[in-house]
Enzyme design. Structure first.
Site, PDB file in Angstrom:
ATOM      1  N   ARG A  37      10.632 -44.395  -4.211  1.00 40.24           N
ATOM      2  CA  ARG A  37       9.958 -45.301  -3.289  1.00 40.24           C
ATOM      3  C   ARG A  37      10.721 -45.361  -1.961  1.00 40.24           C
ATOM      4  O   ARG A  37      11.946 -45.547  -1.961  1.00 40.24           O
ATOM      5  CB  ARG A  37       9.950 -46.695  -3.923  1.00 40.24           C
ATOM      6  N   ASN A  95       8.927 -42.640 -16.429  1.00 42.36           N
ATOM      7  CA  ASN A  95       9.203 -43.716 -17.402  1.00 42.36           C
ATOM      8  C   ASN A  95       8.864 -45.073 -16.789  1.00 42.36           C
ATOM      9  O   ASN A  95       9.612 -46.021 -16.891  1.00 42.36           O
ATOM     10  CB  ASN A  95      10.649 -43.676 -17.913  1.00 42.36           C
ATOM     11  N   ALA A  97       6.530 -48.539 -16.433  1.00 39.84           N
ATOM     12  CA  ALA A  97       5.916 -49.438 -17.413  1.00 39.84           C
ATOM     13  C   ALA A  97       4.532 -48.885 -17.758  1.00 39.84           C
ATOM     14  O   ALA A  97       3.912 -48.195 -16.933  1.00 39.84           O
ATOM     15  CB  ALA A  97       5.818 -50.834 -16.816  1.00 39.84           C
ATOM     16  N   ARG A 103      -2.574 -46.690 -12.738  1.00 40.40           N
ATOM     17  CA  ARG A 103      -2.854 -47.556 -11.576  1.00 40.40           C
ATOM     18  C   ARG A 103      -2.605 -46.813 -10.265  1.00 40.40           C
ATOM     19  O   ARG A 103      -3.250 -47.065  -9.258  1.00 40.40           O
ATOM     20  CB  ARG A 103      -1.994 -48.826 -11.632  1.00 40.40           C
ATOM     21  N   LYS A 135       7.280 -53.882 -21.588  1.00 38.58           N
ATOM     22  CA  LYS A 135       8.383 -53.260 -20.849  1.00 38.58           C
ATOM     23  C   LYS A 135       9.611 -53.302 -21.759  1.00 38.58           C
ATOM     24  O   LYS A 135       9.811 -54.286 -22.476  1.00 38.58           O
ATOM     25  CB  LYS A 135       8.678 -54.043 -19.575  1.00 38.58           C
ATOM     26  N   VAL A 136      10.400 -52.289 -21.702  1.00 38.39           N
ATOM     27  CA  VAL A 136      11.527 -52.217 -22.644  1.00 38.39           C
ATOM     28  C   VAL A 136      12.786 -51.704 -21.954  1.00 38.39           C
ATOM     29  O   VAL A 136      12.742 -50.753 -21.170  1.00 38.39           O
ATOM     30  CB  VAL A 136      11.160 -51.281 -23.835  1.00 38.39           C
ATOM     31  N   TYR A 137      13.900 -52.335 -22.263  1.00 45.04           N
ATOM     32  CA  TYR A 137      15.213 -51.861 -21.830  1.00 45.04           C
ATOM     33  C   TYR A 137      16.047 -51.499 -23.065  1.00 45.04           C
ATOM     34  O   TYR A 137      15.694 -51.851 -24.197  1.00 45.04           O
ATOM     35  CB  TYR A 137      15.940 -52.935 -21.015  1.00 45.04           C
ATOM     36  N   ASP A 167      18.206 -45.604 -24.330  1.00 44.97           N
ATOM     37  CA  ASP A 167      17.909 -44.937 -23.066  1.00 44.97           C
ATOM     38  C   ASP A 167      18.265 -43.453 -23.113  1.00 44.97           C
ATOM     39  O   ASP A 167      17.401 -42.582 -23.069  1.00 44.97           O
ATOM     40  CB  ASP A 167      18.700 -45.595 -21.930  1.00 44.97           C
ATOM     41  N   GLY A 247      28.661 -40.463 -48.082  1.00 43.73           N
ATOM     42  CA  GLY A 247      29.223 -40.639 -49.417  1.00 43.73           C
ATOM     43  C   GLY A 247      30.744 -40.707 -49.432  1.00 43.73           C
ATOM     44  O   GLY A 247      31.356 -40.942 -50.473  1.00 43.73           O
ATOM     45  N   GLN A 248      31.374 -40.491 -48.268  1.00 44.24           N
ATOM     46  CA  GLN A 248      32.840 -40.489 -48.221  1.00 44.24           C
ATOM     47  C   GLN A 248      33.302 -41.778 -47.551  1.00 44.24           C
ATOM     48  O   GLN A 248      33.097 -41.949 -46.361  1.00 44.24           O
ATOM     49  CB  GLN A 248      33.345 -39.297 -47.389  1.00 44.24           C
TER      50      GLN A 248
HETATM   51  N1  CAO Z   1       5.507 -45.439  -4.509  1.00 47.86           N
HETATM   52  C1  CAO Z   1       4.732 -46.504  -4.716  1.00 47.86           C
HETATM   53  N2  CAO Z   1       4.834 -47.279  -5.819  1.00 47.86           N
HETATM   54  C2  CAO Z   1       5.798 -46.970  -6.700  1.00 47.86           C
HETATM   55  C3  CAO Z   1       6.660 -45.872  -6.537  1.00 47.86           C
HETATM   56  C4  CAO Z   1       6.472 -45.088  -5.370  1.00 47.86           C
HETATM   57  N3  CAO Z   1       7.246 -44.029  -5.131  1.00 47.86           N
HETATM   58  N4  CAO Z   1       7.485 -45.820  -7.580  1.00 47.86           N
HETATM   59  C5  CAO Z   1       7.182 -46.851  -8.381  1.00 47.86           C
HETATM   60  N5  CAO Z   1       6.151 -47.545  -7.855  1.00 47.86           N
HETATM   61  C6  CAO Z   1       5.502 -48.718  -8.418  1.00 47.86           C
HETATM   62  C7  CAO Z   1       4.779 -48.408  -9.713  1.00 47.86           C
HETATM   63  O1  CAO Z   1       3.572 -47.756  -9.425  1.00 47.86           O
HETATM   64  C8  CAO Z   1       4.622 -49.808 -10.279  1.00 47.86           C
HETATM   65  O2  CAO Z   1       3.549 -50.437  -9.626  1.00 47.86           O
HETATM   66  P1  CAO Z   1       2.375 -51.281 -10.371  1.00 47.86           P
HETATM   67  O3  CAO Z   1       3.059 -52.150 -11.374  1.00 47.86           O
HETATM   68  O4  CAO Z   1       1.747 -52.017  -9.247  1.00 47.86           O
HETATM   69  O5  CAO Z   1       1.484 -50.322 -11.022  1.00 47.86           O
HETATM   70  C9  CAO Z   1       5.875 -50.517  -9.798  1.00 47.86           C
HETATM   71  O6  CAO Z   1       6.464 -49.652  -8.828  1.00 47.86           O
HETATM   72  C10 CAO Z   1       6.930 -50.874 -10.805  1.00 47.86           C
HETATM   73  O7  CAO Z   1       7.038 -49.954 -11.869  1.00 47.86           O
HETATM   74  P2  CAO Z   1       7.609 -50.461 -13.285  1.00 47.86           P
HETATM   75  O8  CAO Z   1       6.701 -51.522 -13.821  1.00 47.86           O
HETATM   76  O9  CAO Z   1       7.826 -49.279 -14.134  1.00 47.86           O
HETATM   77  O10 CAO Z   1       9.032 -51.094 -12.888  1.00 47.86           O
HETATM   78  P3  CAO Z   1       9.728 -52.430 -13.391  1.00 47.86           P
HETATM   79  O11 CAO Z   1      10.993 -52.516 -12.644  1.00 47.86           O
HETATM   80  O12 CAO Z   1       8.839 -53.609 -13.339  1.00 47.86           O
HETATM   81  O13 CAO Z   1      10.043 -52.141 -14.950  1.00 47.86           O
HETATM   82  C11 CAO Z   1      11.022 -50.949 -16.780  1.00 47.86           C
HETATM   83  C12 CAO Z   1      11.133 -51.344 -15.307  1.00 47.86           C
HETATM   84  C13 CAO Z   1      12.149 -49.983 -17.080  1.00 47.86           C
HETATM   85  C14 CAO Z   1      11.141 -52.179 -17.675  1.00 47.86           C
HETATM   86  C15 CAO Z   1       9.655 -50.257 -17.017  1.00 47.86           C
HETATM   87  O14 CAO Z   1       9.518 -49.210 -16.093  1.00 47.86           O
HETATM   88  C16 CAO Z   1       9.475 -49.715 -18.417  1.00 47.86           C
HETATM   89  O15 CAO Z   1       9.258 -50.447 -19.386  1.00 47.86           O
HETATM   90  N6  CAO Z   1       9.550 -48.387 -18.566  1.00 47.86           N
HETATM   91  C17 CAO Z   1       9.310 -47.701 -19.816  1.00 47.86           C
HETATM   92  C18 CAO Z   1      10.460 -47.860 -20.750  1.00 47.86           C
HETATM   93  C19 CAO Z   1      11.754 -47.387 -20.154  1.00 47.86           C
HETATM   94  O16 CAO Z   1      11.911 -46.278 -19.695  1.00 47.86           O
HETATM   95  N7  CAO Z   1      12.746 -48.246 -20.233  1.00 47.86           N
HETATM   96  C20 CAO Z   1      14.117 -47.840 -19.971  1.00 47.86           C
HETATM   97  C21 CAO Z   1      14.610 -48.272 -18.718  1.00 47.86           C
HETATM   98  S1  CAO Z   1      16.330 -47.965 -18.667  1.00 47.86           S
HETATM   99  O17 CAO Z   1      16.978 -49.194 -19.546  1.00 47.86           O
END
Ligand code: CAO
Length: 416
Positions: A37, A95, A97, A103, A135-137, A167, A247-248
């Site tokens: 971004r 990766n 959400a 979208r 969403k998952v961390y 991760d 087993g050890q």
């Molecule tokens: N240009 C425009 N928009 C962009 C962009 C770009 N280059 N890059 C990202 N975005 C936007 C996405 O389109 C998204 O927009 P909408 O929600 O409006 O569709 C927004 O940025 C946010 O993306 P996100 O929901 O993935 O980010 P988040 O920070 O809210 O969540 C995370 C982060 C990690 C919880 C989530 O991405 C997720 O659950 N990912 C899958 C599981 C995962 O990989 N988790 C491990 C992370 S490491 O611990």
């Protein structure tokens, strides 16, 4: 030549799980274009910052060997550029959400229409089912994947581990899925969807714990310390402390200096074949033939006594002395190495597992190099890219835009 040379990866990953995967592909020679971004980039660039105004170690250590392109994929011109990138690339990794790619207007169906040979690979927290939209961390995955319920001590709470199995573990799984899909594409010519759910990856890594869950139906898990201590088993695989899981029997034991050094410990495995050597090393020669101690089965109810005697011995040695004495005797032991010790370990530097990298904003920093060594495709660690460092290079040389078109893209706000 690098193994994946010629493969172009459109890298929409952020934070840790996805970047681990694309970093591996980049180390194996793929051209990884990290799409970020404009303005902010991958959120980890500015998380846990230790040098003012410089990309954090969190980011730099997960994004080696990649190129960075800033692109607003919600901007109309940005979408057109993205479409061109999809046409040119072999793999798209993301990766976000759940639902974010759709979208954006670039779900799997659209991708297939633009480039039928593209492989689209995703990390999600959960696979299809009740939690698929979550969403998952990292630690959520460790908990939902069974690792936390089986980690820690029986009288303590569930515990997460420092190894990033949710991760980085999922990134590894995804990378394997991608190269497998690339292999299949050689015969079909078609792309496919690759999904690695973090919960699934953790479950895969906890396979032995699901093994034990089923073994419980046949009686107590005799190799668990709690069996020897007379503690009854419940309905689920219990937390096993530092028991070995195989087993050890094995435990973490104190070594010389443990009073002041939190890592003056060794892992010690009482492998059956090494029993006579263990007994002679710790001064318990009589245990070799004593039927009360001679067999693994006889020892199961006496593990506290056995490991107590071994610990009396290990406490007189440093963890490295234990290793030096035990290795020639074929006794499996391992020192508990601190991160400081790992950072300073000469042999890890020599193999390229720990490497120093130069960065224009940070200076020199230490990182983990490629952990998989290919004899015909050695990985060179190249510093992570600055935000948008390769914008012009990618737009011109990969997508073939002329200077005037580049200016239009710039003016549209798609890349800045
Ligand atoms: N240009 C425009 N928009 C962009 C962009 C770009 N280059 N890059 C990202 N975005 C936007 C996405 O389109 C998204 O927009 P909408 O929600 O409006 O569709 C927004 O940025 C946010 O993306 P996100 O929901 O993935 O980010 P988040 O920070 O809210 O969540 C995370 C982060 C990690 C919880 C989530 O991405 C997720 O659950 N990912 C899958 C599981 C995962 O990989 N988790 C491990 C992370 S490491 O611990």
């Amino acid at each position: 030549m690098e193994a994946l040379k010629g493969i172009k990866v459109l890298d929409f990953t952020h934070v840790q799980s996805g970047p681990t995967c694309t970093q591996l592909l980049a180390w194996f020679g793929a051209d990884v274009i990290k799409v970020e971004r404009p303005g902010s980039g991958d959120p980890t660039r500015s998380q846990l910052m230790d040098v003012p105004n410089a990309d954090s170690l969190y980011f730099t250590m997960l994004n080696h060997n990649k190129r960075s392109l800033t692109l607003n994929t919600k901007n109309e011109t940005g979408k057109q550029v993205l479409e061109q990138l999809i046409k040119k690339c072999d793999v798209l990794v993301e990766n976000f959400a759940p639902g974010a790619m759709e979208r954006m207007g670039f779900g799997w169906e659209q991708i297939q229409q633009i480039n039928p040979s593209m492989i689209m690979a995703s990390v999600k927290g959960f696979g299809p089912g009740p939690y698929e939209d979550c969403k998952v961390y990292e630690n959520v995955a460790q908990c939902a994947g069974g690792a936390a319920s089986t980690t820690g001590f029986i009288d303590g709470p569930p515990t997460v581990t420092g190894a990033q199995i949710g991760d980085s573990g999922t990134g590894l799984h995804l990378a394997l899925g991608i190269v497998t899909a690339l292999f299949q594409r050689q015969s079909t010519g078609k792309g496919q969807r690759v999904l690695a759910a973090m919960q699934d990856s953790v479950i895969n890594l906890c396979r032995v714990k699901l093994r034990d869950q089923q073994r419980l139906a046949a009686g107590p898990l005799e190799e668990y310390s709690q069996h020897g201590e007379g503690i009854k088993f419940g309905e689920t695989t219990p937390r096993a402390g530092n028991d070995s899981g195989g087993g050890q029997p094995g435990r973490i034991l104190k070594c010389k200096g443990w009073e002041n050094d939190p890592n003056a410990y060794t892992y010690f495995i009482t492998q059956a074949a090494a029993w006579p050597n263990i007994c002679s090393a710790i001064g318990k020669a009589s245990w070799v033939d004593d039927p009360e101690y001679a067999t693994p089965k006889a020892r199961l109810t006496k593990l506290n006594e056995v490991f107590g005697a071994i610990e009396d011995w290990t406490m007189t040695k440093t963890k490295f002395e234990v290793m030096q004495i035990c290795n020639p005797l074929d006794i499996p032991v391992g020192p508990i190495l601190s991160m400081k010790e790992i950072a300073e370990e000469k042999s890890l530097r020599e193999t390229g597992t720990i490497v120093e990298v130069e960065h224009p904003e940070r200076g020199t920093y230490l990182t983990v190099g490629c952990p998989v060594k290919l004899s015909a495709s050695p990985a060179q660690v190249v510093r992570s890219p600055l935000l948008g460092e390769h914008n012009e290079e990618i737009l011109k040389s990969l997508l073939g835009y002329e200077d005037s078109e580049l200016e239009d893209i710039l003016n549209s706000g798609a890349i800045s």
